[in-house]
Motif scaffolding. Structure first.
Motif, mmCIF file in Angstrom:
data_model
loop_
_atom_site.group_PDB
_atom_site.id
_atom_site.type_symbol
_atom_site.label_atom_id
_atom_site.label_comp_id
_atom_site.label_asym_id
_atom_site.label_seq_id
_atom_site.Cartn_x
_atom_site.Cartn_y
_atom_site.Cartn_z
ATOM 1 N N PRO A 1 49.810 18.516 -17.523
ATOM 2 C CA PRO A 1 49.747 18.372 -16.069
ATOM 3 C C PRO A 1 51.098 18.026 -15.452
ATOM 4 O O PRO A 1 51.947 17.403 -16.091
ATOM 5 N N LYS A 2 51.256 18.423 -14.200
ATOM 6 C CA LYS A 2 52.395 17.956 -13.404
ATOM 7 C C LYS A 2 52.010 16.653 -12.694
ATOM 8 O O LYS A 2 52.865 15.833 -12.386
ATOM 9 N N LEU A 3 50.696 16.512 -12.428
ATOM 10 C CA LEU A 3 50.163 15.304 -11.781
ATOM 11 C C LEU A 3 49.021 14.764 -12.637
ATOM 12 O O LEU A 3 48.062 15.479 -12.925
ATOM 13 N N LEU A 4 49.152 13.498 -13.043
ATOM 14 C CA LEU A 4 48.121 12.835 -13.838
ATOM 15 C C LEU A 4 47.434 11.788 -12.978
ATOM 16 O O LEU A 4 48.087 10.883 -12.449
ATOM 17 N N LEU A 5 46.114 11.929 -12.828
ATOM 18 C CA LEU A 5 45.307 10.944 -12.104
ATOM 19 C C LEU A 5 44.720 9.983 -13.131
ATOM 20 O O LEU A 5 44.080 10.423 -14.090
ATOM 21 N N MET A 6 44.928 8.691 -12.944
ATOM 22 C CA MET A 6 44.462 7.698 -13.911
ATOM 23 C C MET A 6 43.520 6.719 -13.217
ATOM 24 O O MET A 6 43.913 6.042 -12.265
ATOM 25 N N ASP A 7 42.275 6.655 -13.710
ATOM 26 C CA ASP A 7 41.256 5.809 -13.092
ATOM 27 C C ASP A 7 40.993 4.593 -13.978
ATOM 28 O O ASP A 7 40.369 4.711 -15.035
ATOM 29 N N GLU A 8 41.504 3.438 -13.550
ATOM 30 C CA GLU A 8 41.283 2.151 -14.235
ATOM 31 C C GLU A 8 41.651 2.178 -15.723
ATOM 32 O O GLU A 8 40.827 1.856 -16.581
ATOM 33 N N PRO A 9 42.893 2.536 -16.060
ATOM 34 C CA PRO A 9 43.230 2.624 -17.490
ATOM 35 C C PRO A 9 43.184 1.285 -18.233
ATOM 36 O O PRO A 9 43.048 1.280 -19.454
ATOM 37 N N SER A 10 43.287 0.151 -17.516
ATOM 38 C CA SER A 10 43.312 -1.129 -18.234
ATOM 39 C C SER A 10 41.949 -1.808 -18.305
ATOM 40 O O SER A 10 41.818 -2.889 -18.887
ATOM 41 N N LEU A 11 40.927 -1.176 -17.746
ATOM 42 C CA LEU A 11 39.609 -1.813 -17.636
ATOM 43 C C LEU A 11 39.054 -2.216 -19.002
ATOM 44 O O LEU A 11 38.955 -1.394 -19.912
ATOM 45 N N GLY A 12 38.725 -3.490 -19.148
ATOM 46 C CA GLY A 12 38.071 -3.976 -20.358
ATOM 47 C C GLY A 12 38.977 -4.134 -21.561
ATOM 48 O O GLY A 12 38.491 -4.345 -22.675
ATOM 49 N N LEU A 13 40.291 -4.040 -21.360
ATOM 50 C CA LEU A 13 41.213 -4.123 -22.494
ATOM 51 C C LEU A 13 41.877 -5.493 -22.572
ATOM 52 O O LEU A 13 42.085 -6.157 -21.558
ATOM 53 N N ALA A 14 42.235 -5.891 -23.787
ATOM 54 C CA ALA A 14 42.928 -7.167 -24.003
ATOM 55 C C ALA A 14 44.317 -7.110 -23.362
ATOM 56 O O ALA A 14 44.932 -6.035 -23.298
ATOM 57 N N PRO A 15 44.831 -8.268 -22.906
ATOM 58 C CA PRO A 15 46.127 -8.285 -22.198
ATOM 59 C C PRO A 15 47.274 -7.598 -22.943
ATOM 60 O O PRO A 15 48.071 -6.885 -22.328
ATOM 61 N N LEU A 16 47.359 -7.788 -24.274
ATOM 62 C CA LEU A 16 48.453 -7.142 -25.020
ATOM 63 C C LEU A 16 48.327 -5.626 -25.004
ATOM 64 O O LEU A 16 49.319 -4.908 -24.918
ATOM 65 N N VAL A 17 47.085 -5.145 -25.073
ATOM 66 C CA VAL A 17 46.840 -3.691 -25.040
ATOM 67 C C VAL A 17 47.173 -3.147 -23.650
ATOM 68 O O VAL A 17 47.726 -2.058 -23.511
ATOM 69 N N VAL A 18 46.867 -3.939 -22.627
ATOM 70 C CA VAL A 18 47.186 -3.536 -21.252
ATOM 71 C C VAL A 18 48.702 -3.341 -21.102
ATOM 72 O O VAL A 18 49.160 -2.358 -20.506
#
Length: 237
Positions: free
Chosen positions: A153-170
């Motif tokens: 893609p030239k444009l990537l839409l990202m919907d809540e990529p950090s949801l439910g993840l541990a802080p280090l993973v975020v």
């Protein structure tokens, strides 16, 4: 450039978007923050053709997207990493990634992009034979992003990529978002972790009950007292 003008979307009798206008310039990271139910996911789903608009305009490099079939929108260079990851649990990591390239025909280019995704996410390469449903939440998020990238893609839409993840993973996920952008992909990011989202964003918009109430650079909104109180907690910088 993605340009949204006076976009109205309704579900039944409920107005989800009330005439929003915003721009996503080429090469930038733009974030949309707001509470649950503000209309953030609806905005992404309307751009990709999953939700029909009542009125308004969504233009990608001057071409109107509203009313176009989803495969045409993907072919135009737009991909989405959905909320909740939505990987295919019974398929392997490799099979999930290949599904991201289903509209493409050039096998050499697909193989090249597979290596690109593995460079961004070395853990996916280590687990390419593993069923996606057995991955950790963070690994599934990486797979969802990797699968979207396989459409080049030239444009990537990202919907809540950090949801439910541990802080280090975020932290890892946001580092990778920055790297994807540095490699030439424009990003429109929806994120409840407003602090992380505003730190990484070139431009930012605040969406409240279907209306855009504030906009500015990520740094400007991060410093704004109203944003701090509503989304960051009063004591966070």
């Amino acid at each position: 450039m993605l340009k949204i003008e006076n976009l109205h979307v309704a579900y039944g009798g409920i107005q989800a978007l009330r005439g929003i206008s915003m721009e996503v310039p080429d090469g930038k990271i733009v974030t949309l923050i707001g509470a649950n139910g503000a209309g953030k996911s609806t905005t992404l789903r309307t751009i990709t053709g999953l939700v029909k608009a009542v009125s308004g305009s969504v233009q990608w490099n001057g071409e109107e997207l509203l009313g176009k079939p989803i495969d045409r929108i993907i072919s135009a260079g737009i991909a989405m990493s959905p909320e909740g990851r939505r990987v295919f649990p019974d398929l392997t990591v490799l099979e999930n990634l290949k599904l991201g390239a289903y509209l493409r025909r050039n096998k050499a280019e697909i193989a090249k992009d597979l290596q690109w995704v593995y460079e961004l996410f070395p853990r996916l390469k280590e687990r390419d034979w593993q069923a996606a449903g057995t991955l950790s939440g963070g690994e599934q998020q990486m797979l969802a992003v990797g699968r979207a990238l396989m459409s080049r893609p030239k444009l990537l839409l990202m919907d809540e990529p950090s949801l439910g993840l541990a802080p280090l993973v975020v932290q890892d996920i946001f580092s990778i978002i920055g790297e994807i952008n540095r490699q030439g992909v424009t990003i429109l990011l929806i994120e409840q972790n407003a602090n992380m989202a505003l730190k990484i964003a070139d431009l930012a918009y605040v969406l409240e009950t279907g209306n855009i109430t504030m906009s500015g650079t990520g740094a400007e909104l991060l410093a704004d007292e109203r944003v701090k109180e509503a989304y960051l907690g009063k004591h966070k910088s």
